[in-house]
Scaffold this active site. Structure first.
Site, PDB file in Angstrom:
ATOM      1  CG  ASP A 147      -2.287   0.605   0.922  1.00 38.51           C
ATOM      2  OD1 ASP A 147      -2.341   1.844   0.907  1.00 38.51           O
ATOM      3  OD2 ASP A 147      -3.267  -0.128   0.707  1.00 38.51           O
ATOM      4  CG  HIS A 222      -5.280   3.836   1.128  1.00 35.96           C
ATOM      5  ND1 HIS A 222      -4.902   2.542   0.847  1.00 35.96           N
ATOM      6  CD2 HIS A 222      -6.553   3.952   0.688  1.00 35.96           C
ATOM      7  CE1 HIS A 222      -5.908   1.908   0.259  1.00 35.96           C
ATOM      8  NE2 HIS A 222      -6.923   2.742   0.152  1.00 35.96           N
ATOM      9  CB  SER A 539      -9.328   0.558   0.122  1.00 38.13           C
ATOM     10  OG  SER A 539      -8.740   0.757  -1.128  1.00 38.13           O
TER      11      SER A 539
END
Length: 761
Positions: A147, A222, A539
């Site tokens: 990620d 994220h 996600s």
């Protein structure tokens, strides 16, 4: 003489021009781009030997060792064999013709695609009887996450009370900008970054001026967020923007986390992007380091590659990871519920859709006609009493500019919005559309904004607690019709509350909560609250499944990735945990089907004891590749052993997946499935079929008897249609039950009796 000189000048000018043109053409033709040269299964266990063989191949193409080393971007040498190199089109074509090369593809790019989550799914840490406690919360399992990196200072990565690092771990922590080995511990045991592919494709990127950190450190949060959802450690009493939150933790709170940063922020475009070359190298390293689960919350953009398209690097890397016993969990994308929008669909990947939680933040909106609409917001300010309401649109006799699009509200005059609440519509799922609308209204002197948008979009507060409430398109249209029905529309907005109850689920192996998930982030994002933020999308759903997989691997270390996937799919809820139906969210709602949620909403407790599993191994994947058209040579190199496909080729319908999909039923078809007993030795299962509308389904045999000698049995399914015309997909299910376990797989069948004009001609 003058004419002679003129002639010489013209000739020289022409020579210079043509020479310049030839140089330009040569440069254009010879422009190098990153290409991935895939060689299949590695032929040697020594990684240095593998890398040297890659250099030799490049040297034979480019003519010197220096050029070979200069061209090489990555050597993939652990999980599989291949390399990324800077090649011209002609060089790529030449190397692709070598017999040892499976394929050569240009580098491509991927996009990035919780407190109540685990209580909602029945894995509350306060319950001593659940399997979270039986596994010591996954302490010996390592989850690799590819990620945007990690914010190591977050409380969710503290290692208080966690034991020593698992003995099978071979990885480490890579130093870089604002990151070194001291940032790792017994919880965050690994952190690496991969940027070479990104740099080769983004020459204008300035590492010294970029906001991103050239290290495993996370910029936009994220990666930190998804790591928290999968395996974050307990953080007590977390609230968000003044609203009730609770305990934040991951699905396997004592599992170890290894972060592989392969996604980077492009400052000039304000986007985060992930190079396929970098992602493949991250997967290669993760396989070497000893991760047990790989979680990727990223995927291709629409239009998508086919499920085994050679251009899909994630699929290639995942294949080799799965063969080595690593379960690969990927986000299914956020473009649903429209068809052909699910990403990461290779049969060896666990693909995850997103649902809502049973927690919402209802915000009452009262219209002037006394109708009350429940929007969603994080507004904790005072009640906004009855106030003028406007939708900026041209009344038909004005020279002013009007726009009711949220991103374009600034085009309206201040007089249109001052002292009013503004209604706007947006098709964007980005939080930027909300902040843009709120900023424009506030600047013009407005008092609030109602944003009509896709119901699965992120829910975030507006800065300074400005009243901004989200509604779906249907409710937004109802408000618009009210505005148009009266000369003086007004509304009232009350503060948001936190509701934990029994909502309708909203959303294609499996689904998991992915809407408004509270988890850790970096502390340099504007919307974080004490290092925590709410985000939505697959996600967020994918790491939920990664956490569940970690617990299952801890309980059943001998299960294959396919067996784990089967256990999750066949035991899933077809309703939400409270028995309410699951709807698919879109411009209009519909009852969700297997194309929306796969097997259903993950039920972690049931998945521990599924009774039967649909397993897959190397030979099953070989048969699948034969069925979809891979040639013998490519398959042989892919799996590292000589393979010959049968003639006729096998049917793709026979791949032993925990689902049956027939996209073009015309005549009767018969397919086979095989189940393995992982429950009590002496078990008897009987079949029950709920056939799709207009479809006949017959199962032989109707009873499966297992004992100490018979652990695996096969059955056949005959499927025919009663329809006389082409149809869309209809859905049903097939269940094997021993009165304790119900092993359910979805049936999806489309009748295609009539050929279209182009097929016939």
């Amino acid at each position: 003489m003058t004419n002679y000189r003129t002639l010489i000048f013209v000739v020289l000018s022409l020579i210079i021009f043509l020479n310049g043109q030839s140089i330009f053409v040569a440069r254009a033709v010879a422009e190098s781009k990153v290409h991935i040269v895939y060689l299949g299964e590695k032929q040697h266990d020594d990684p240095e030997f593998v890398t040297e063989s890659h250099h030799q191949m490049l040297c034979s193409l480019l003519g010197s060792k220096e050029d070979a080393h200069g061209s090489m971007v990555y050597s993939y040498r652990h999980g599989f064999s291949g390399f990324a190199a800077k090649l011209t089109k002609s060089q790529a074509k030449k190397i692709a013709n070598l017999p040892e090369v499976v394929h050569v593809i240009p580098d491509s790019f991927y996009k990035l695609k919780t407190t109540r989550t685990w209580d909602y799914l029945g894995l509350s840490a306060s319950s001593p009887k659940n399997h979270l406690n039986e596994t010591n919360m996954g302490e010996q399992i390592i989850i690799g996450i590819i990620d945007t990196g990690v914010w190591p200072e977050s409380e969710v990565f503290n290692d208080d009370g966690i034991g020593s690092v698992p003995s099978h771990w071979k990885g480490g922590c890579q130093s870089g900008e604002m990151f070194n080995s001291s940032h790792c511990n017994k919880k965050l045991i690994g952190a690496k970054y991969f940027i070479n592919g990104f740099l080769e494709e983004n020459k204008s990127f300035n590492s010294k001026e970029s906001l991103d950190f050239i290290s495993p450190r996370d910029l936009n949060g994220h990666g930190t967020h998804v790591a928290t959802i999968a395996a974050g450690y307990y953080v007590q009493d977390i609230s968000y923007k003044g609203l009730a939150g609770g305990v934040v933790r991951g699905g396997a709170p004592r599992a170890r986390i290894a972060m592989y940063k392969g996604c980077w922020y492009l400052d000039d475009l304000d986007i985060t992007t992930c190079s396929s070359a970098d992602i493949l190298k991250a997967m290669d390293e993760a396989i070497h380091d000893g991760v047990d689960v790989l979680s990727l919350s990223l995927g291709s953009v629409v239009p998508l590659h086919g499920e085994i398209d050679i251009r899909d690097g994630i699929s290639t890397g995942a294949f080799h990871a799965v063969l080595k016993g690593i379960t690969v969990v990927c986000a299914g994308g956020n473009s649903g519920p429209e068809a052909q929008t699910v990403t990461n669909t290779a049969p060896w990947i666990v693909t995850v859709a997103a649902t809502t939680l049973d927690r919402s933040f209802p915000t009452p909106i009262t219209l002037g006609n006394n109708k009350v609409i429940l929007g969603q917001a994080m507004y904790t300010g005072p009640e906004l009493g009855f106030t003028s309401l406007v939708y900026p649109e041209d009344p038909g006799n004005s020279n002013e500019t009007f726009s009711g699009t949220c991103e374009d509200l600034s085009l309206n005059s201040n007089d249109t919005m001052v002292g009013k609440v503004v209604l706007c519509f947006t098709t964007s799922s980005s939080s930027g559309s909300v902040s843009s609308a709120a900023g424009s209204v506030k600047k013009a002197g407005g008092l609030g904004v109602i944003i009509a948008r896709h119901p699965g979009s992120d829910l975030e507060p507006c800065l300074d607690d400005f009243p901004c409430v989200s509604v779906d398109y249907e409710l937004g249209t109802n408000i618009l019709l009210y505005i148009r029905s009266t000369g003086s529309p007004v509304l009232k907005i009350q503060p948001s509350t936190t509701l934990v109850g029994q909502p309708v689920g909203t959303k294609p192996d499996i689904a998991a909560p992915g809407a408004s998930i509270l988890a850790a982030t970096t502390t340099n994002t504007t919307l974080n609250d004490g290092g925590f933020i709410m985000l939505s999308g697959t996600s967020m759903a994918a790491p939920v499944i990664s956490g569940v997989v970690a617990l299952l691997k801890a309980l059943h270390p001998d299960w294959s990735p396919a067996a784990i996937r089967s256990a999750i799919v066949t035991t899933a809820w077809r309703t939400d945990p409270f028995g309410e139906q699951i709807d698919a969210e879109g411009s209009s709602r519909k009852l969700a089907d297997p194309f929306d949620y796969g097997g259903g909403l993950v039920n972690p407790e049931k998945a521990v004891k599924p009774g039967l599993v649909y397993d897959l191994g190397l030979q099953d994947y070989v048969l699948y590749m034969c069925a979809v058209g891979y040639n013998d040579s490519s398959i042989s190199q892919l799996v590292g052993e000589r393979t010959t496909c049968s003639n006729p080729r096998p049917s793709v319908l026979d791949l032993n997946l925990p689902s049956i999909t027939i996209p073009d039923l015309k005549e009767e078809v018969t397919l086979t499935r095989t189940v393995t007993n992982v429950g009590p030795l002496n078990s008897v299962y009987k079949v029950k079929v709920e056939p799709p509308l207009g479809i006949q389904v017959t199962v032989v045999p109707k009873k499966l008897v297992f004992n100490s000698k018979t652990k695996t049995l096969s059955y056949q399914v005959r499927v025919s249609t009663r329809h006389k015309i082409n149809t869309g997909f209809y859905f049903g299910s097939l269940t094997w039950s021993d009165s304790v376990h119900n092993v359910i797989i979805p049936l999806s069948v489309r009748t295609q009796i009539l050929q279209n004009y182009y097929d016939e001609n």
